[in-house]
Design an enzyme around this catalytic site. Structure first.
Site, PDB file in Angstrom:
ATOM      1  N   ARG A 288       0.853  -1.186   0.000  1.00 38.83           N
ATOM      2  CA  ARG A 288       0.000   0.000   0.000  1.00 38.83           C
ATOM      3  C   ARG A 288       0.890   1.238   0.000  1.00 38.83           C
ATOM      4  O   ARG A 288       1.894   1.297   0.718  1.00 38.83           O
ATOM      5  CB  ARG A 288      -0.899   0.037   1.244  1.00 38.83           C
ATOM      6  CG  ARG A 288      -2.093  -0.900   1.175  1.00 38.83           C
ATOM      7  CD  ARG A 288      -3.095  -0.459   0.103  1.00 38.83           C
ATOM      8  NE  ARG A 288      -4.250  -1.329  -0.005  1.00 38.83           N
ATOM      9  CZ  ARG A 288      -4.335  -2.392  -0.806  1.00 38.83           C
ATOM     10  NH1 ARG A 288      -3.311  -2.741  -1.577  1.00 38.83           N
ATOM     11  NH2 ARG A 288      -5.434  -3.110  -0.850  1.00 38.83           N
ATOM     12  N   GLU A 317      -4.520   7.238  -5.065  1.00 38.39           N
ATOM     13  CA  GLU A 317      -4.537   6.588  -6.379  1.00 38.39           C
ATOM     14  C   GLU A 317      -5.706   7.085  -7.212  1.00 38.39           C
ATOM     15  O   GLU A 317      -6.826   7.146  -6.699  1.00 38.39           O
ATOM     16  CB  GLU A 317      -4.611   5.062  -6.196  1.00 38.39           C
ATOM     17  CG  GLU A 317      -3.351   4.536  -5.518  1.00 38.39           C
ATOM     18  CD  GLU A 317      -3.311   3.013  -5.387  1.00 38.39           C
ATOM     19  OE1 GLU A 317      -4.300   2.352  -5.766  1.00 38.39           O
ATOM     20  OE2 GLU A 317      -2.311   2.505  -4.896  1.00 38.39           O
ATOM     21  N   HIS A 336      -1.224   0.009  -9.729  1.00 36.69           N
ATOM     22  CA  HIS A 336      -1.838  -0.954  -8.801  1.00 36.69           C
ATOM     23  C   HIS A 336      -2.264  -2.226  -9.546  1.00 36.69           C
ATOM     24  O   HIS A 336      -3.438  -2.588  -9.572  1.00 36.69           O
ATOM     25  CB  HIS A 336      -3.034  -0.320  -8.082  1.00 36.69           C
ATOM     26  CG  HIS A 336      -3.383  -1.000  -6.790  1.00 36.69           C
ATOM     27  ND1 HIS A 336      -3.854  -0.332  -5.692  1.00 36.69           N
ATOM     28  CD2 HIS A 336      -3.335  -2.304  -6.420  1.00 36.69           C
ATOM     29  CE1 HIS A 336      -4.072  -1.187  -4.711  1.00 36.69           C
ATOM     30  NE2 HIS A 336      -3.770  -2.388  -5.128  1.00 36.69           N
TER      31      HIS A 336
HETATM   32  O1  LIG Z   1      -5.710  -5.625  -1.812  1.00 39.21           O
HETATM   33  C1  LIG Z   1      -5.636  -6.236  -2.873  1.00 39.21           C
HETATM   34  O2  LIG Z   1      -6.281  -7.283  -3.080  1.00 39.21           O
HETATM   35  C2  LIG Z   1      -4.703  -5.758  -3.934  1.00 39.21           C
HETATM   36  O3  LIG Z   1      -4.078  -4.582  -3.572  1.00 39.21           O
HETATM   37  C3  LIG Z   1      -5.381  -5.627  -5.275  1.00 39.21           C
HETATM   38  O4  LIG Z   1      -6.327  -4.618  -5.311  1.00 39.21           O
HETATM   39  P1  LIG Z   1      -7.376  -4.562  -6.520  1.00 39.21           P
HETATM   40  O5  LIG Z   1      -8.411  -5.600  -6.237  1.00 39.21           O
HETATM   41  O6  LIG Z   1      -7.936  -3.183  -6.505  1.00 39.21           O
HETATM   42  O7  LIG Z   1      -6.620  -4.855  -7.779  1.00 39.21           O
END
Ligand SMILES: O=C(O)[C@H](O)COP(=O)(O)O
Length: 400
Positions: A288, A317, A336
């Site tokens: 994160r 983000e 991400h």
């Molecule tokens: O916490 C999570 O599962 C990951 O950071 C992925 O996030 P996302 O589902 O937004 O791709």
């Protein structure tokens, strides 16, 4: 570290089951599931969990971010599904009063206002992924809303992305690619560094950290890890030494971050901790953004303490494209993408949809040996309180 255990009363449909269940949460850095055991039981028993207050009519599920097709198909079988992506906070607050469940990924903030706007109708928030830092758990609890996630489905995807960034950073792949496409041929500028024999500190030795460590060992790296909650024997089993935070950051050539974002881990890498690192350290973050003080990282990059950083996640983000960090020549970035593989997305959609439907509609049951339900307090830094409140909304049936 020993498992932490909490006991609470859960209404039971079965006289064989004591109404007092012991909920144990192994205190690891990245616990993601909690197991229920009958207070009087020996070993695993088979449970069926039904959500109380189920609906007579088909429930309405708002899917606010893209979900794998198999999960959507499952939802559509049992619910009216509203797929509305990119909603503004205001639009989400308006829509939510018509929904019994909400499914999100990391891009939707499920704030207190969302729960307040739901007028009590929202029963379940499904996080199609691991991190639940975008859901206001205290507000969910106060509004009697369960929060469920898919804690294992994207483990490998995130670990693989961490390795991809590690190698790409060390060999300047992104910068070199951009320069060739811009008509340049800079073979001397993009001399990289080798991974073999280098010390990698894995900060957070949970599921993703462990998988990344395993892969880094395969690349010939010397892997150490810091995690106040990870059992030493699990680390030893894959040839990883657990060390203190200070030892990890002081000895590492590469640091890879895998801790959840909590009040304790927020800005864990800051001016002070960058000051303790080996000059020329390289940092990967697929956890994160908030675990790094981003302004301090820019200072550490400018001063040369940090030679390079590879970042998949950001405090805000998407980050501003003008951000000094994003534009820094020694930083590579991805939007991400840790969980974004075809396999992970399809793997995660089904369990989340199944949980959401099971909990929102008591016509469907959720079964398991070790109870296969994941509660929101899946991080050691959070108290067991939220889980206890959530469980009061459940009825548990011991079927064997
Ligand atoms: O916490 C999570 O599962 C990951 O950071 C992925 O996030 P996302 O589902 O937004 O791709």
């Amino acid at each position: 570290m020993a498992a932490s255990t909490s006991t609470l009363n859960v209404p039971s449909l079965n006289p064989k089951l004591s109404s007092s269940l012991s909920i144990s949460s192994p205190a690891q850095f990245s616990i993601s599931s909690l197991s229920l055991r009958a207070a009087h039981g020996r070993g695993s028993r088979r449970f069926v969990v039904l959500a109380t207050g189920g609906l007579d009519a088909k429930p309405t599920v708002l899917v606010a971010e893209k979900l794998g097709a198999a999960g959507l198909d499952l939802l559509k079988e049992f619910a009216n599904v509203d797929c509305s992506y990119n909603l503004s906070p205001e639009e989400l607050n308006t829509k939510i009063s018509l929904c019994d469940a909400l499914i999100v990924r990391s891009g939707t903030k499920v704030s207190r206002e969302v729960f307040e706007s739901s007028g009590g109708r929202l029963k379940v928030v499904g996080r199609a992924g691991v991190g639940i830092d975008n859901v206001d758990l205290a507000a969910a609890t106060e509004h009697g809303c369960l929060v469920v996630n898919a804690p294992t489905a994207n483990t490998v995807a995130a670990a693989e992305h961490g390795i991809a960034l590690l190698a790409a950073m060390a060999r300047n792949v992104a910068q070199a690619d951009a320069s060739v496409k811009a008509g340049k041929w800079l073979r001397n500028k993009y001399v990289g560094v080798s991974l073999v024999g280098k010390t990698l500190a894995v900060m957070g030795f949970g599921k993703v950290g462990t998988e990344l460590a395993r892969r880094a060992k395969g690349l010939g790296m010397h892997v150490i890890a810091h995690d106040p909650y990870a059992p030493a024997d699990r680390a030893r089993a894959i040839g990883v030494e657990l060390v203190t935070f200070d030892e990890a950051i002081a000895t590492a050539d590469f640091i890879s971050l895998h801790m959840p974002l909590t009040p304790t881990t927020s800005k864990m890498l800051n001016d002070e901790t960058f000051g303790k690192m080996k000059k020329g350290v390289r940092i990967v973050n697929v956890a994160r953004g908030g675990v790094i003080d981003e302004e301090a990282l820019v200072r550490a990059l400018d001063s040369g303490i940090v030679a390079q950083a590879a970042l998949d996640v950001f405090t805000k983000e998407p980050p501003s494209p003008e951000s000094k960090l994003v534009q820094h020549e020694n930083v590579i970035v991805t939007p991400h993408l840790g969980a974004s593989t075809v396999e992970a997305q399809s793997c995660m959609a089904v369990p989340v949809s199944n949980l959401v439907i099971s909990l929102v509609n008591h016509g469907r049951e959720l079964q398991g040996n070790d109870l296969s339900i994941h509660f929101p307090t899946n991080r050691c830094y959070q108290s067991l309180n939220h889980m206890s409140y959530s469980l009061r909304n459940l009825v548990v049936w011991l079927s064997s």
